[in-house]
Design an enzyme around this catalytic site. Structure first.
Site, PDB file in Angstrom:
ATOM      1  CG  ASP A  67      -0.311  -0.392   2.517  1.00 37.90           C
ATOM      2  OD1 ASP A  67       0.926  -0.421   2.574  1.00 37.90           O
ATOM      3  OD2 ASP A  67      -1.044  -0.661   3.475  1.00 37.90           O
ATOM      4  CG  ASN A 135      -8.934  -1.484  12.068  1.00 40.72           C
ATOM      5  OD1 ASN A 135      -7.958  -2.078  11.623  1.00 40.72           O
ATOM      6  ND2 ASN A 135      -9.482  -0.461  11.440  1.00 40.72           N
ATOM      7  CG  HIS A 137      -5.825  -2.093   8.960  1.00 37.36           C
ATOM      8  ND1 HIS A 137      -5.993  -0.850   9.528  1.00 37.36           N
ATOM      9  CD2 HIS A 137      -4.482  -2.267   8.877  1.00 37.36           C
ATOM     10  CE1 HIS A 137      -4.826  -0.313   9.773  1.00 37.36           C
ATOM     11  NE2 HIS A 137      -3.888  -1.146   9.392  1.00 37.36           N
ATOM     12  CD  GLU A 142      -8.940   1.016   7.655  1.00 40.35           C
ATOM     13  OE1 GLU A 142      -9.022   0.178   8.573  1.00 40.35           O
ATOM     14  OE2 GLU A 142      -8.210   2.021   7.736  1.00 40.35           O
TER      15      GLU A 142
END
Ligand code: GLP
Length: 254
Positions: A67, A135, A137, A142
Site C-alpha cells: 500500500d 482493528n 486491517h 479496513e
C-alpha cells in the site's frame, strides 16, 4: 492451514519472521510481498542481518508493496516508499526496477491501481509479509472490505489515522491505495507478524473467532499457507483460550 508461532520477545519474533523469509528464498522464492509499519522495522532489520550473514543473493528478487498513501511521493519521509528505501531497499541494494510500489502521486489513481493489480497478478508473491492493524486491517483493507477486492483506493478510518498519525511527519493523508484482500490472498504463502499487547485482540479475532468482514485479517483463514509470528504479548488473548497449548512452539489450526 494456519500455523501460529509464539516467541518470548519481539526480537525473537522478528528473527523468526526473517528466518522464515530466508528459508522461503532458499527454497526458490523470488517474488516477495512487503508490508510497512512499526512492526516491520525490526523484521527488516533482522532480515537485512540474516541476508548479509548468509550471503543470500538478492539480485533476482522482485518485491511488491501492499500500500501507499495518496498525495505523497517517494521522497516524502512519511511515504511507505521512503520507509522501504530506508529499512530494506537501500540496506540490501534493491534497485528501483526490482521494487514495485503504488504511486500515490499518479494523476489517475484508478489507472494506477489497475496497473499495479495487473503487475501483481502476472507474478503473485511467493511469500507475502503482513502486519495487522489494531482493528484487524491488512494492508489498508479496513473492516467491511470485500474479500475478493483487487487493488483499490481507500479512505482511511479514524481508527487507522489515530494509530498511524504519531509516526507520520506532518499531517496524515486521509486516503491510500492498497492491494485488495483478493490480491493478498493470491500469494503462495503468507507470514503475518504481530508484536505487542495492542495487537492481542485483533490477533485473537483473526485467528480464533468466526471469520467476518469486520475483521479483514480473518480472510486469511481461506488461504492454505498462513503463518502467524507473534510475541507473547500479542498472543496473550490466545493463551486465555483453554484450547490453546501454551507450551507448543507452533500451534496448527485447520
Ligand atoms: C498500517 C499498514 C499496515 C500495517 C499496520 C500495522 O496501517 N498499512 O500494512 O500492518 O499499519 O502497523 P504497525 O506495525 O505500525 O502496528
Amino acid at each position: 492451514m494456519m500455523q501460529v508461532y509464539v516467541r518470548d520477545s519481539q526480537a525473537e519474533a522478528n528473527d523468526l519472521a526473517a528466518h522464515l523469509v530466508v528459508e522461503a528464498v532458499r527454497s526458490g522464492a523470488r517474488v516477495l510481498g512487503l508490508a510497512t509499519g512499526q512492526t516491520m522495522i525490526g523484521v527488516y532489520a533482522a532480515l537485512v542481518a540474516q541476508v548479509r550473514a548468509d550471503r543470500i543473493a538478492t539480485e533476482r528478487w522482485t518485491t511488491f508493496n501492499l500500500d501507499e498513501y495518496v498525495g505523497i511521493g517517494p521522497d516524502h519521509p512519511g511515504s511507505f516508499h521512503h520507509f522501504m528505501t530506508t529499512h530494506l531497499f537501500r540496506p540490501l541494494g534493491l534497485g528501483p526496477q526490482q521494487s514495485h510500489l503504488l504511486n500515490g502521486l499518479a494523476p489517475d489513481l484508478e489507472a494506477e491501481c489497475n496497473r499495479f493489480e495487473r503487475l501483481v497478478m502476472a507474478s503473485p508473491p511467493d511469500v507475502q509479509i503482513l502486519g495487522i492493524g489494531q482493528n484487524g486491517h491488512i494492508g489498508f483493507n479496513e473492516p467491511g472490505t470485500p474479500w475478493d477486492s483487487g487493488t483499490h483506493r481507500v479512505t482511511l478510518t479514524a481508527a487507522t489515522i489515530a494509530q498511524n498519525a504519531p509516526d507520520f511527519p506532518g499531517s496524515m493523508p486521509r486516503e491510500a491505495l492498497t492491494m485488495g484482500i483478493g490480491t493478498i490472498l493470491m500469494a503462495r504463502a503468507i507470514i503475518v507478524v504481530a508484536t505487542g499487547a495492542a495487537k492481542a485482540p485483533a490477533v485473537y479475532r483473526a485467528v480464533r473467532e468466526e471469520p467476518s468482514l469486520e475483521v479483514p485479517a480473518s480472510a486469511l483463514r481461506l488461504h492454505p499457507d498462513v503463518r502467524y509470528v507473534l510475541d507473547t504479548a500479542a498472543a496473550e488473548r490466545l493463551f486465555s483460550d483453554p484450547r490453546w497449548d501454551r507450551a507448543a512452539s507452533v500451534v496448527e489450526i485447520d
